[in-house]
Every structure is written in structure tokens, then in C-alpha cells.
Design a protein around this motif. Structure first.
Motif, PDB file in Angstrom:
ATOM      1  N   ARG A 195      53.126  86.902 -20.661  1.00  0.00           N
ATOM      2  CA  ARG A 195      51.917  87.464 -20.088  1.00  0.00           C
ATOM      3  C   ARG A 195      52.235  87.936 -18.671  1.00  0.00           C
ATOM      4  O   ARG A 195      51.659  88.696 -18.077  1.00  0.00           O
ATOM      5  CB  ARG A 195      50.794  86.418 -20.030  1.00  0.00           C
ATOM      6  CG  ARG A 195      50.263  86.005 -21.402  1.00  0.00           C
ATOM      7  CD  ARG A 195      49.407  87.136 -21.995  1.00  0.00           C
ATOM      8  NE  ARG A 195      48.761  86.716 -23.229  1.00  0.00           N
ATOM      9  CZ  ARG A 195      49.278  86.865 -24.456  1.00  0.00           C
ATOM     10  NH1 ARG A 195      50.464  87.433 -24.592  1.00  0.00           N
ATOM     11  NH2 ARG A 195      48.631  86.471 -25.529  1.00  0.00           N
ATOM     12  N   TYR A 206      48.175  97.428 -17.007  1.00  0.00           N
ATOM     13  CA  TYR A 206      48.063  95.961 -16.989  1.00  0.00           C
ATOM     14  C   TYR A 206      47.902  95.545 -15.537  1.00  0.00           C
ATOM     15  O   TYR A 206      48.852  95.621 -14.753  1.00  0.00           O
ATOM     16  CB  TYR A 206      49.319  95.350 -17.619  1.00  0.00           C
ATOM     17  CG  TYR A 206      49.238  93.863 -17.864  1.00  0.00           C
ATOM     18  CD1 TYR A 206      48.162  93.297 -18.550  1.00  0.00           C
ATOM     19  CD2 TYR A 206      50.257  93.010 -17.432  1.00  0.00           C
ATOM     20  CE1 TYR A 206      48.095  91.934 -18.800  1.00  0.00           C
ATOM     21  CE2 TYR A 206      50.209  91.641 -17.678  1.00  0.00           C
ATOM     22  CZ  TYR A 206      49.123  91.112 -18.363  1.00  0.00           C
ATOM     23  OH  TYR A 206      49.070  89.753 -18.611  1.00  0.00           O
ATOM     24  N   LYS A 254      57.712  91.561 -24.397  1.00  0.00           N
ATOM     25  CA  LYS A 254      57.149  91.048 -25.652  1.00  0.00           C
ATOM     26  C   LYS A 254      58.048  91.367 -26.838  1.00  0.00           C
ATOM     27  O   LYS A 254      58.121  90.601 -27.806  1.00  0.00           O
ATOM     28  CB  LYS A 254      55.746  91.618 -25.876  1.00  0.00           C
ATOM     29  CG  LYS A 254      54.673  90.980 -25.006  1.00  0.00           C
ATOM     30  CD  LYS A 254      53.310  91.580 -25.305  1.00  0.00           C
ATOM     31  CE  LYS A 254      52.215  90.874 -24.511  1.00  0.00           C
ATOM     32  NZ  LYS A 254      50.879  91.439 -24.778  1.00  0.00           N
ATOM     33  N   ASP A 309      51.196  87.319 -32.108  1.00  0.00           N
ATOM     34  CA  ASP A 309      50.438  87.239 -30.856  1.00  0.00           C
ATOM     35  C   ASP A 309      49.363  88.323 -30.825  1.00  0.00           C
ATOM     36  O   ASP A 309      49.606  89.442 -31.296  1.00  0.00           O
ATOM     37  CB  ASP A 309      51.375  87.415 -29.652  1.00  0.00           C
ATOM     38  CG  ASP A 309      50.653  87.258 -28.317  1.00  0.00           C
ATOM     39  OD1 ASP A 309      49.973  86.230 -28.137  1.00  0.00           O
ATOM     40  OD2 ASP A 309      50.758  88.155 -27.464  1.00  0.00           O
ATOM     41  N   HIS A 340      46.736  89.806 -27.891  1.00  0.00           N
ATOM     42  CA  HIS A 340      46.417  89.768 -26.463  1.00  0.00           C
ATOM     43  C   HIS A 340      45.329  90.803 -26.162  1.00  0.00           C
ATOM     44  O   HIS A 340      45.514  91.976 -26.429  1.00  0.00           O
ATOM     45  CB  HIS A 340      47.709  90.082 -25.693  1.00  0.00           C
ATOM     46  CG  HIS A 340      47.604  89.990 -24.193  1.00  0.00           C
ATOM     47  ND1 HIS A 340      48.630  90.384 -23.361  1.00  0.00           N
ATOM     48  CD2 HIS A 340      46.615  89.558 -23.378  1.00  0.00           C
ATOM     49  CE1 HIS A 340      48.279  90.200 -22.103  1.00  0.00           C
ATOM     50  NE2 HIS A 340      47.055  89.708 -22.085  1.00  0.00           N
TER      51      HIS A 340
END
Length: 372
Positions: free
Chosen positions: A372, A130, A151, A298, A300
Motif C-alpha cells: 500500500r 494515488y 503489486k 487483493d 484495494h
């Protein structure tokens, strides 16, 4: 002469992707064997990859060339012999059955920890980093592991299931930073042995086990880069397994590469040389499988981060070849280069995505706010 006709056809196709044979740009293709043209026309991606492994052609920027081919949809224009059979076989056969699922462990994940240690950086994490705010691979991987924990809203004392735990790094991170314990499962013997040693002294159990055999209670579950091996015929069963392991308030985080079209098999070259019996899920296939089983909290997409992750892996492994075992010979190196480069190209062209999906059995009361 037939091969002149083949050469002209390939030259014309490549020109549509702004690629020249014998050109001087980094992404231009240099042909060393005249049989290249007929082989690619007859075998598509399989012929392109195998002929590269055999030294029939080169490009200074392999990923730059493959990106242009994918962006121009060249893979859809070239005849692919044998794909009709492959498609029929995939529809009629469960390529990811318990008996077949071990093949990818033997042929890919058990290649040798030395190769992966050289390539993957400080942590042996074989999935997308990430890169938001990260400057290097190790920071990006740590940021990804932390994102997963946040998360899932991990709290000290929770018991967590890691489906396809790899070398154990994610569970180790979660235990050390968030105070959880849990179980990691893998079908790779090499990974299980390494993960057991890595997690020694932590409240973590590593098992050599197929996901279908898990039937016990956990507070949360995650799976990083394993769902690509499950296969569409098994998606409903996969989510049933996780659902029976989680309480009503439990969360599942699914981290997977995704495709933009629904298919039931993978690319022929990837299937033969890299990930046998694998396939990328589509959004449609995932949502159909979770219907009636989970609430989607969610979704992403950070797929372009995989291009950067793969570039870092390539940089690491290229600088390490000379110190690695002789079994990684020139043909293996060219195979690995093609694998990394074609993977970069698929993410750069947005043909592949990287999804993190958060699911809950009954919906988070009051709603879920995704970090995020």
C-alpha cells in the motif's frame, strides 16, 4: 401553465438536495432559460448535461451542485425518457464488440494530444492518482505507477503486457524503474503514435490492437482505466485472454472505476458525449467473471483519490483553455467542465469507486501480501 408546474416540481426536488434556484451559495443553480425545467424532467441526466452545454443554467460550484444532487439520489427520482430503449438495446446488443469498440477511440481518446497534455500534467496518465503522501498531481501519478509495479512484483527482465496502454507512460515507468520490457496495446491511433515515440529506445513495443487479438506469453499484465470499455458481455472473454497469456505464477493488476450496482450500460449523457459504449463494472460482475479463471489476491479501493485527481485535471485545463486550439469552443469547454464536475461528484458521493484488483491464475504460494 405547464411550465410553472415543471418549475415547481424541479424547485421542490432541488430543495430536497439543499439546492436553491437563484440562491447565493456556490452550489445553488442559476437558470437562464425557462425551458430548463421541462427538459430536465423529461430527459433526466441527458437534459441536465445538454442544457448546461447550451448555457441554459450555471452554478459557481458545478461539482458542489452535482455532488448534492447525487448524494440525494436525484438521478433516481427524475423520469428519464429513452432509458427503457437504451437498457433494452444494451441487453440485446454487444455494445463493446470489436466493430463498436473503436468508437470511443475516435470520439474521446483521439480528440487531440494537446488537450490531454494540458490537462494531465507531466505524465500523460489518464487514470486515478494515488494521493497517500502526495501533495500534487505529478507525485500522485508517479506513486500510482510505482504501486502498480510493486503489486505486480516486477523484476528486471520480465515481459509485461499493458492492456489499453494509453500514451505509454506506465510501461515507460516500469521499464525505466524496474528493468522490464513488454507490449502495450491500444485502439487509439493518436495514443499509439505518441506512445511509440515516448518509449523509443526502451524494450517496449506499442501496438494498435484489440485486446481480443493477443495470444502470447507474458510474465505479468496490468490494465489501467481500460476495463470500463470492455462491457459485461465481454468480461469472461477478457479474463480468458489474460489467463492464456500468463504463467501459473503470473499476476494481473486490474485498475478500474467501479459502480455500486450491477448495470449493463452507462449514463446517457456520458454515453453520448464522453465515453460511447462504456459501462462501469460492479464487484459482482467482476467476481462472477473471474470465477474458475483467477484467484482474487487483493482488492484495494481508493475511490476518493479520484475526486482529488479530477480537481487537479480541472485546474490544469481551465488555466490552459486560452492557449488551446480554437476547435475547443465554448460548447466544448462547457461539455468538458460538466464531465469533470459530474465525475468528481460521483466519487465524492461514493457512487463510484476506484479499484485495484490483483489476480493470480492459481493462487500465490504461501499467500500474497499487498503493498500500500
Amino acid at each position: 401553465m405547464p411550465h410553472h408546474r415543471f418549475q415547481r416540481r424541479i424547485t421542490d426536488l432541488l430543495a430536497e438536495a439543499d439546492v436553491l434556484i437563484g440562491g447565493d451559495r456556490p452550489w445553488d443553480l442559476q437558470v437562464h432559460d425557462a425551458r430548463f425545467h421541462a427538459r430536465v424532467l423529461g430527459q433526466g441526466s441527458l437534459g441536465l448535461g445538454e442544457s448546461y452545454m447550451e448555457g441554459w443554467w450555471d452554478a459557481v460550484s458545478l461539482d458542489g451542485l452535482l455532488f448534492r444532487l447525487l448524494a440525494a439520489r436525484m438521478d433516481e427520482r427524475v423520469h428519464r425518457a429513452g432509458e427503457v430503449f437504451d437498457a433494452l438495446r444494451a441487453r440485446l446488443t454487444n455494445l463493446q464488440s470489436p466493430r463498436r469498440s473503436g468508437e470511443v477511440a475516435r470520439r474521446h481518446y483521439d480528440l487531440g494530444n494537446d488537450l490531454y497534455r494540458a490537462m494531465l500534467g507531466r505524465r500523460l496518465v489518464y487514470s486515478c492518482g494515488y494521493w497517500r503522501g502526495a501533495k500534487d498531481l505529478d507525485t500522485a501519478q508517479e506513486a500510482k505507477l510505482d504501486l502498480v509495479c510493486r503489486k505486480l512484483r516486477l523484476q528486471p527482465g520480465m515481459r509485461v503486457l499493458d492492456i489499453g496502454c494509453g500514451w505509454g507512460e506506465a510501461l515507460k515507468f516500469a521499464a525505466e524503474r524496474y528493468g522490464v520490457g513488454g507490449v502495450g496495446i491500444t485502439i487509439s491511433r493518436e495514443q499509439a503514435e505518441y506512445a511509440t515515440a515516448l518509449c523509443a529506445g526502451l524494450p517496449i513495443e506499442i501496438r494498435l490492437q484489440d485486446y481480443r487479438e493477443v495470444d502470447e506469453s507474458f510474465d505479468a499484465a496490468f490494465s489501467l482505466g481500460m476495463f470500463e470499455h470492455v462491457g459485461v458481455k465481454n468480461y469472461a472473454g477478457y479474463f480468458d485472454v489474460v489467463r492464456r497469456c500468463l504463467p501459473a505464477e503470473g499476476l494481473l493488476l486490474l485498475h478500474t472505476i467501479g459502480g455500486i450496482r450491477s448495470v449493463n450500460r452507462t449514463d446517457p449523457w456520458i454515453a453520448r458525449y464522453i465515453f460511447p459504449n462504456s459501462m462501469l463494472p460492479s464487484a459482482l460482475q467482476i467476481t462472477q467473471a473471474i470465477e474458475g479463471r483467477f484467484i482474487l489476491e487483493d482488492w484495494h479501493n481508493f475511490g476518493t483519490d479520484y475526486d482529488r485527481t479530477l480537481q487537479a485535471w480541472r485546474e490544469n485545463v481551465e488555466s490552459a483553455w486560452d492557449g488551446l486550439d480554437a476547435r475547443y469552443d465554448e460548447r466544448f469547454r462547457r461539455m468538458w467542465r460538466f464531465y469533470l464536475a459530474v465525475s468528481m461528484a460521483t466519487f465524492r458521493s461514493r457512487r463510484s469507486q476506484l479499484w485495484q484488483v490483483v489476480l493470480s491464475p492459481r493462487g500465490v504460494p504461501g499467500g500474497y501480501v499487498a503493498p500500500r
